[in-house]
Structures are given as C-alpha cells and as structure tokens.
Design an enzyme around this catalytic site. Structure first.
Site, PDB file in Angstrom:
ATOM      1  N   LYS A  36       0.811  -1.221   0.000  1.00 33.62           N
ATOM      2  CA  LYS A  36       0.000   0.000   0.000  1.00 33.62           C
ATOM      3  C   LYS A  36       0.841   1.266   0.000  1.00 33.62           C
ATOM      4  O   LYS A  36       0.427   2.284  -0.556  1.00 33.62           O
ATOM      5  CB  LYS A  36      -0.941   0.018   1.208  1.00 33.62           C
ATOM      6  CG  LYS A  36      -0.240   0.123   2.552  1.00 33.62           C
ATOM      7  CD  LYS A  36      -1.236   0.190   3.699  1.00 33.62           C
ATOM      8  CE  LYS A  36      -0.519   0.335   5.043  1.00 33.62           C
ATOM      9  NZ  LYS A  36      -1.470   0.421   6.154  1.00 33.62           N
ATOM     10  N   ARG A 129      -7.276  -1.297  17.746  1.00 31.30           N
ATOM     11  CA  ARG A 129      -7.706  -1.038  16.381  1.00 31.30           C
ATOM     12  C   ARG A 129      -8.693  -2.147  16.049  1.00 31.30           C
ATOM     13  O   ARG A 129      -9.656  -2.350  16.759  1.00 31.30           O
ATOM     14  CB  ARG A 129      -6.513  -0.934  15.423  1.00 31.30           C
ATOM     15  CG  ARG A 129      -6.858  -0.122  14.169  1.00 31.30           C
ATOM     16  CD  ARG A 129      -5.702   0.027  13.197  1.00 31.30           C
ATOM     17  NE  ARG A 129      -5.458  -1.203  12.436  1.00 31.30           N
ATOM     18  CZ  ARG A 129      -4.577  -1.281  11.444  1.00 31.30           C
ATOM     19  NH1 ARG A 129      -3.857  -0.229  11.099  1.00 31.30           N
ATOM     20  NH2 ARG A 129      -4.399  -2.420  10.802  1.00 31.30           N
TER      21      ARG A 129
END
Length: 354
Positions: A36, A129
């Site tokens: 990414k 998260r």
C-alpha cells in the site's frame, strides 16, 4: 524528467526484502509484503517478489485489482466493507476479518463464484484497532462461520503499534498463541497462519526472541526503509534511502524571517508563529501540503531547514547551506514511511523507478 519526483531504487528495495525475508525464514516466519505504501506499483511489487516474499498484501481493493496478474497469494489487509465483498472474493485469496456479518457476505459471494474464500480472524490484544476483543464474541462467531460453505478459517492474527502504540512482546503474543490453541482444540481445526503483526514485530527477531508458533508477519516499513517500527531502530545491512523526494526551486530571495503586518490565520486555518532571525535566504520549491506533510521529509543537505508550506509551495531556509542554490536547482529529501505514502499517492509527484 518532470518534478517533483520520487526517485526509487529497485535494487535497494530488493536487497532490503532479501535481508528481512532471510531473518524471518530463520524463525520459520513467512512474509506478506505490504504494497500500500507505494500504491502497489508493479515494478516495486516485482522487487518484493524477487526478494522472496510469500504473499502480497494491501488494504485497498483498487491496489489488489492492480496486482491481479501476479501469481502469488494476495491478502486484503483492511477489514472488508460489505459493499466490496464481490471484489474482495474476486481479487484477494485471503482477507482479515472481525465481523460475522461481513464473513457471511463473503461466504454468499464466494458460493456464487464457486470459490472458497480464506479468512484470518483478527484478535485485538490491546492496541484497540481492529479485532475481536471479547472471547465469547470470537467463539460464537467461529461457531457460525463453521456452518458457512463459502469461507474457511485458516488462521488468526493481530495488529499492534499502528494505533495504540502497543509494543509486541512475549506476553501479548503468547496470548495470541493461547487463543489459537484454544480454537484448534475447541473446534478440531488446524490453523495454517498465526500472524504476529507488522514491522514492529521485527525487534523481537533482532533480539533472538522467537515466539514459538508465530509463522506470518505483514511487513511494509521494514522492507522499504530498513527499520523496525516498535522503537524505530535501523536493521543492519539494509538501506533507508530507497525512496528519495526531489523537487525544483522556483524562487530564491533574501527576505525577513518574520512576516510584516498583523498575523491572522494561514491557508489551513492556523495562526502561525515565527522566530526573528533577521534576513535569511528563503527558497521556494514547487511542492506543497497537497502532496506531502512537513514532518515526513528530511533534507539531505543538513544546511537546509524547512520553514513551512502552503498547498503548493514549500518554503525552505538555505542560509546555512554550503551550496549556492539558484532557481532551477533541485533539492533532495529522505522520506519517512508516511512521507513515501503521501508522495506515492499524489498524482502530482512523478515516480522515477530504476
């Protein structure tokens, strides 16, 4: 070549990947190379593969679509949106999940396509998260999932450091292993993958602290910058300058170091403050906050300091540099991981890949 540009050295990236893959293999760990940060650029992706990674991994389905011609297993890193499950099943072999409703949607779409989509269940070990935090929620979801025909649980994983800054250690990772053993014993299944996190896990390997059973890591920053991310330590025999940002100077003037007049908000709604250093050589480069954040770029010329930026202009102080910069000259910067991400994402920053 047009500017600004990111100059990318494929040999340095491949070298980094080989060094870190070898470190992981010594500890029986397979590497998912996270693409990414460079938007899944195919040339850089090939350097990852040539370096020996076992999987390609990305958080954006658009990037996985661009990786479709690489014959290597692909992992969807971000929890899938229900609205994108068709593409996830089509372009990812494996996805990370923590919501049973999403897993059901993946199952339905996989059955329509005649596929079995593989799932890694994420466990929240305290970084807060993504992931199952409540054990009962985890086990009840597994019980539902085992009834589904289009998906298969192949492993569990965790994410540490990215949000809460929690360092992976022997205590929290052994908790992950205990959960894995419980799942295997409770449901009579074999977990192929126990994914122990990201580049912050590397600090354990550098200290010869192998966590028995962890057999997968999802690595990005360590591969492109040669550093572990728990404490930011450099990894021996790796490069930190595989990505450099180069920009062109569009103005050089001697000017005061403090604006003249009443100070109000800048273009980003903040009231700036200034230190009076007298008249200084101010350099303006053709790049701005639309493309980079100031704390993610580091001047290679130590005589240059960053003063600020607007959307399209970067303002530097070149007074202390040994070089007599002029209009048209180029200035080079090293990049942090976030800097690479921003620059590679910006369509206004050219990519020079060699």
């Amino acid at each position: 070549m047009e500017y600004p540009k990111v100059k990318i050295d494929l040999n340095k990236i491949e070298h980094n990947v080989k060094v870190i893959v070898n470190l992981c293999k010594k500890n029986d760990i397979k590497v998912a190379g996270v693409t990414k940060v460079f938007c899944a650029n195919p040339k850089i992706t090939q350097a990852y593969i040539d370096g020996g990674i076992d999987y390609l991994a990305d958080s954006r389905i658009e990037n996985l679509i661009n990786l479709r011609n690489f014959n290597i297993p692909k992992i969807m890193l971000r929890l899938p949106m229900i609205s994108e499950v068709e593409k996830v099943v089509e372009y990812a072999d494996i996805s990370l999940n923590s919501e049973i409703e999403t897993i059901k949607a993946l199952s339905r779409k996989a059955m329509e396509k005649g596929k079995i989509h593989k799932v890694i269940l994420m466990i929240d070990l305290g970084d807060l998260r993504e992931g199952f935090y409540n054990r009962e929620d985890l086990y009840s979801s597994i019980e539902e999932m085992l009834k589904l025909k289009g998906v298969k649980v192949i492993g569990i994983g965790t994410n540490l450091t990215c949000y809460g800054g929690v360092i992976p250690d022997e205590i929290n990772l052994k908790r992950l292993m205990e959960i894995g053993r419980t799942i295997e014993n409770k449901y009579n299944i074999k977990l192929e993958i126990i994914s122990g996190g990201n580049s912050s896990h590397i600090h354990l390997l550098l200290k010869d602290k192998k966590i028995e059973g962890i057999n997968n890591l999802r690595l990005g920053e360590s591969l492109v910058l040669g550093r572990e991310t728990a404490y930011g330590e450099r990894i021996d025999n790796t490069y930190e300058d595989a990505f450099n940002l180069i920009m062109e100077i569009i103005e050089v003037k001697e000017k005061p170091s403090v604006p003249i007049g009443e100070i109000g908000m800048d273009a980003f709604g903040k009231v700036p403050t200034f230190i009076d250093k007298g008249i200084r050589k101010r350099i303006i480069c053709a790049i701005g906050r639309q493309d980079i954040e100031l704390d993610t770029i580091i001047p290679i010329d130590r005589g240059i300091s960053i003063l600020g930026a607007s959307s399209d202009h970067l303002i530097l102080d070149g007074t202390d540099s040994d070089k007599d910069y002029r209009v048209g000259d180029k200035v080079s910067f090293r990049l942090t991981y976030a800097g690479i991400l921003r620059a590679m994402t910006s369509e206004y920053v050219k990519k020079d890949i060699n």
